[in-house]
Design a protein around this motif. Structure first.
Motif, PDB file in Angstrom:
ATOM      1  N   LEU A  14       0.820  -1.211   0.000  1.00  0.00           N
ATOM      2  CA  LEU A  14       0.000   0.000   0.000  1.00  0.00           C
ATOM      3  C   LEU A  14       0.856   1.264   0.000  1.00  0.00           C
ATOM      4  O   LEU A  14       0.330   2.361   0.181  1.00  0.00           O
ATOM      5  CB  LEU A  14      -0.930   0.016   1.219  1.00  0.00           C
ATOM      6  CG  LEU A  14      -2.023  -1.034   1.238  1.00  0.00           C
ATOM      7  CD1 LEU A  14      -2.742  -1.037   2.580  1.00  0.00           C
ATOM      8  CD2 LEU A  14      -2.999  -0.789   0.095  1.00  0.00           C
ATOM      9  N   ALA A  15       2.156   1.094  -0.197  1.00  0.00           N
ATOM     10  CA  ALA A  15       3.115   2.203  -0.232  1.00  0.00           C
ATOM     11  C   ALA A  15       3.314   2.837   1.146  1.00  0.00           C
ATOM     12  O   ALA A  15       3.714   3.990   1.250  1.00  0.00           O
ATOM     13  CB  ALA A  15       2.723   3.256  -1.272  1.00  0.00           C
ATOM     14  N   TRP A  16       3.033   2.093   2.194  1.00  0.00           N
ATOM     15  CA  TRP A  16       3.321   2.538   3.553  1.00  0.00           C
ATOM     16  C   TRP A  16       4.600   1.854   4.004  1.00  0.00           C
ATOM     17  O   TRP A  16       4.644   1.162   5.008  1.00  0.00           O
ATOM     18  CB  TRP A  16       2.172   2.193   4.498  1.00  0.00           C
ATOM     19  CG  TRP A  16       0.902   2.941   4.246  1.00  0.00           C
ATOM     20  CD1 TRP A  16       0.666   3.903   3.301  1.00  0.00           C
ATOM     21  CD2 TRP A  16      -0.316   2.791   4.952  1.00  0.00           C
ATOM     22  NE1 TRP A  16      -0.606   4.343   3.367  1.00  0.00           N
ATOM     23  CE2 TRP A  16      -1.253   3.682   4.382  1.00  0.00           C
ATOM     24  CE3 TRP A  16      -0.719   1.987   6.001  1.00  0.00           C
ATOM     25  CZ2 TRP A  16      -2.560   3.793   4.841  1.00  0.00           C
ATOM     26  CZ3 TRP A  16      -2.022   2.093   6.455  1.00  0.00           C
ATOM     27  CH2 TRP A  16      -2.921   2.990   5.892  1.00  0.00           C
ATOM     28  N   ARG A  17       5.646   2.053   3.243  1.00  0.00           N
ATOM     29  CA  ARG A  17       6.900   1.334   3.464  1.00  0.00           C
ATOM     30  C   ARG A  17       7.512   1.647   4.825  1.00  0.00           C
ATOM     31  O   ARG A  17       7.968   0.751   5.520  1.00  0.00           O
ATOM     32  CB  ARG A  17       7.869   1.630   2.326  1.00  0.00           C
ATOM     33  CG  ARG A  17       7.435   0.960   1.045  1.00  0.00           C
ATOM     34  CD  ARG A  17       8.323   1.305  -0.142  1.00  0.00           C
ATOM     35  NE  ARG A  17       7.925   0.557  -1.320  1.00  0.00           N
ATOM     36  CZ  ARG A  17       6.978   0.942  -2.154  1.00  0.00           C
ATOM     37  NH1 ARG A  17       6.335   2.072  -1.950  1.00  0.00           N
ATOM     38  NH2 ARG A  17       6.672   0.199  -3.202  1.00  0.00           N
ATOM     39  N   THR A  18       7.507   2.905   5.216  1.00  0.00           N
ATOM     40  CA  THR A  18       8.068   3.278   6.517  1.00  0.00           C
ATOM     41  C   THR A  18       7.265   2.644   7.641  1.00  0.00           C
ATOM     42  O   THR A  18       7.838   2.125   8.605  1.00  0.00           O
ATOM     43  CB  THR A  18       8.088   4.807   6.674  1.00  0.00           C
ATOM     44  OG1 THR A  18       8.826   5.370   5.586  1.00  0.00           O
ATOM     45  CG2 THR A  18       8.721   5.222   7.981  1.00  0.00           C
ATOM     46  N   THR A  19       5.949   2.651   7.514  1.00  0.00           N
ATOM     47  CA  THR A  19       5.101   2.024   8.528  1.00  0.00           C
ATOM     48  C   THR A  19       5.363   0.519   8.588  1.00  0.00           C
ATOM     49  O   THR A  19       5.415  -0.060   9.679  1.00  0.00           O
ATOM     50  CB  THR A  19       3.609   2.287   8.228  1.00  0.00           C
ATOM     51  OG1 THR A  19       3.396   3.699   8.231  1.00  0.00           O
ATOM     52  CG2 THR A  19       2.711   1.630   9.247  1.00  0.00           C
ATOM     53  N   ALA A  20       5.547  -0.112   7.431  1.00  0.00           N
ATOM     54  CA  ALA A  20       5.833  -1.552   7.400  1.00  0.00           C
ATOM     55  C   ALA A  20       7.140  -1.858   8.112  1.00  0.00           C
ATOM     56  O   ALA A  20       7.225  -2.811   8.894  1.00  0.00           O
ATOM     57  CB  ALA A  20       5.885  -2.045   5.955  1.00  0.00           C
ATOM     58  N   ILE A  21       8.155  -1.045   7.865  1.00  0.00           N
ATOM     59  CA  ILE A  21       9.459  -1.259   8.522  1.00  0.00           C
ATOM     60  C   ILE A  21       9.347  -1.021  10.020  1.00  0.00           C
ATOM     61  O   ILE A  21       9.849  -1.815  10.824  1.00  0.00           O
ATOM     62  CB  ILE A  21      10.534  -0.365   7.881  1.00  0.00           C
ATOM     63  CG1 ILE A  21      10.797  -0.838   6.442  1.00  0.00           C
ATOM     64  CG2 ILE A  21      11.814  -0.368   8.701  1.00  0.00           C
ATOM     65  CD1 ILE A  21      11.596   0.136   5.610  1.00  0.00           C
ATOM     66  N   HIS A  22       8.655   0.039  10.420  1.00  0.00           N
ATOM     67  CA  HIS A  22       8.460   0.310  11.852  1.00  0.00           C
ATOM     68  C   HIS A  22       7.652  -0.810  12.512  1.00  0.00           C
ATOM     69  O   HIS A  22       7.920  -1.185  13.655  1.00  0.00           O
ATOM     70  CB  HIS A  22       7.773   1.650  12.060  1.00  0.00           C
ATOM     71  CG  HIS A  22       8.632   2.817  11.735  1.00  0.00           C
ATOM     72  ND1 HIS A  22       8.146   4.088  11.548  1.00  0.00           N
ATOM     73  CD2 HIS A  22       9.971   2.915  11.545  1.00  0.00           C
ATOM     74  CE1 HIS A  22       9.132   4.900  11.260  1.00  0.00           C
ATOM     75  NE2 HIS A  22      10.254   4.207  11.255  1.00  0.00           N
ATOM     76  N   PHE A  23       6.676  -1.334  11.777  1.00  0.00           N
ATOM     77  CA  PHE A  23       5.854  -2.424  12.302  1.00  0.00           C
ATOM     78  C   PHE A  23       6.720  -3.645  12.610  1.00  0.00           C
ATOM     79  O   PHE A  23       6.602  -4.250  13.683  1.00  0.00           O
ATOM     80  CB  PHE A  23       4.758  -2.779  11.296  1.00  0.00           C
ATOM     81  CG  PHE A  23       3.856  -3.885  11.742  1.00  0.00           C
ATOM     82  CD1 PHE A  23       2.889  -3.660  12.704  1.00  0.00           C
ATOM     83  CD2 PHE A  23       3.964  -5.149  11.199  1.00  0.00           C
ATOM     84  CE1 PHE A  23       2.050  -4.676  13.120  1.00  0.00           C
ATOM     85  CE2 PHE A  23       3.133  -6.175  11.607  1.00  0.00           C
ATOM     86  CZ  PHE A  23       2.174  -5.926  12.566  1.00  0.00           C
ATOM     87  N   VAL A  24       7.588  -3.998  11.693  1.00  0.00           N
ATOM     88  CA  VAL A  24       8.483  -5.139  11.909  1.00  0.00           C
ATOM     89  C   VAL A  24       9.394  -4.876  13.106  1.00  0.00           C
ATOM     90  O   VAL A  24       9.597  -5.760  13.947  1.00  0.00           O
ATOM     91  CB  VAL A  24       9.311  -5.454  10.644  1.00  0.00           C
ATOM     92  CG1 VAL A  24      10.411  -6.453  10.943  1.00  0.00           C
ATOM     93  CG2 VAL A  24       8.413  -5.964   9.540  1.00  0.00           C
ATOM     94  N   LEU A  25       9.922  -3.669  13.216  1.00  0.00           N
ATOM     95  CA  LEU A  25      10.814  -3.340  14.336  1.00  0.00           C
ATOM     96  C   LEU A  25      10.076  -3.386  15.671  1.00  0.00           C
ATOM     97  O   LEU A  25      10.601  -3.909  16.659  1.00  0.00           O
ATOM     98  CB  LEU A  25      11.453  -1.972  14.120  1.00  0.00           C
ATOM     99  CG  LEU A  25      12.450  -1.889  12.963  1.00  0.00           C
ATOM    100  CD1 LEU A  25      12.897  -0.442  12.750  1.00  0.00           C
ATOM    101  CD2 LEU A  25      13.645  -2.795  13.212  1.00  0.00           C
ATOM    102  N   VAL A  26       8.858  -2.843  15.711  1.00  0.00           N
ATOM    103  CA  VAL A  26       8.068  -2.861  16.944  1.00  0.00           C
ATOM    104  C   VAL A  26       7.704  -4.298  17.313  1.00  0.00           C
ATOM    105  O   VAL A  26       7.814  -4.704  18.471  1.00  0.00           O
ATOM    106  CB  VAL A  26       6.801  -1.986  16.790  1.00  0.00           C
ATOM    107  CG1 VAL A  26       5.792  -2.253  17.893  1.00  0.00           C
ATOM    108  CG2 VAL A  26       7.180  -0.519  16.772  1.00  0.00           C
ATOM    109  N   PHE A  27       7.285  -5.082  16.327  1.00  0.00           N
ATOM    110  CA  PHE A  27       6.917  -6.469  16.575  1.00  0.00           C
ATOM    111  C   PHE A  27       8.120  -7.265  17.094  1.00  0.00           C
ATOM    112  O   PHE A  27       8.013  -8.009  18.077  1.00  0.00           O
ATOM    113  CB  PHE A  27       6.365  -7.102  15.297  1.00  0.00           C
ATOM    114  CG  PHE A  27       5.742  -8.439  15.511  1.00  0.00           C
ATOM    115  CD1 PHE A  27       4.416  -8.549  15.887  1.00  0.00           C
ATOM    116  CD2 PHE A  27       6.480  -9.598  15.353  1.00  0.00           C
ATOM    117  CE1 PHE A  27       3.829  -9.784  16.092  1.00  0.00           C
ATOM    118  CE2 PHE A  27       5.906 -10.844  15.559  1.00  0.00           C
ATOM    119  CZ  PHE A  27       4.574 -10.933  15.925  1.00  0.00           C
ATOM    120  N   ALA A  28       9.262  -7.099  16.439  1.00  0.00           N
ATOM    121  CA  ALA A  28      10.472  -7.830  16.850  1.00  0.00           C
ATOM    122  C   ALA A  28      10.932  -7.389  18.240  1.00  0.00           C
ATOM    123  O   ALA A  28      11.350  -8.225  19.052  1.00  0.00           O
ATOM    124  CB  ALA A  28      11.585  -7.623  15.833  1.00  0.00           C
TER     125      ALA A  28
END
Length: 112
Positions: A14-28
């Motif tokens: 959905l072109a929310w690349r920064t949110t996707a990266i932050h999501f992975v970091l928060v989840f990890a």
């Protein structure tokens, strides 16, 4: 696993690349914190210590029980997304109810 295999690619597509990266970091980060807390607290699972608690196939877990990794992962991932989407306070109240019901279900099935 669903959070990483479904939500992350969806956010990224959905072109929310920064949110996707932050999501992975928060989840990890939440997962790592859960691992450390399990080592520190070393909470037994109920079916390890009481013959009165039945162990079901769905609760057959080998590691320490507390804190619940399922509830912590759900809370971390969903709260991050809700905050990022600027949802109204009522959504957070509904979220809190889901967390309570989820935590109860983990206790009810004998996992914690």
């Amino acid at each position: 696993a669903t959070a990483l295999t479904v939500i992350t690619p969806l956010l990224y597509s959905l072109a929310w690349r920064t949110t996707a990266i932050h999501f992975v970091l928060v989840f990890a980060s939440g997962d790592l914190l859960n691992l450390v807390l399990k080592w520190v607290l070393a909470g037994d699972r109920p079916y390890w210590t009481s013959p009165d608690v039945r162990q079901f196939a769905m609760t057959c877990e080998a590691g320490y029980g507390m804190p619940s990794g399922h509830i912590q992962a759900f809370t971390t991932a969903s709260y991050f997304l809700m905050a990022r989407l600027n949802l109204p306070p009522a959504a957070f109240a509904v979220h809190a109810a889901f967390v309570v019901v989820g935590a109860y279900s983990r206790v009810y099935t004998g996992a914690h």
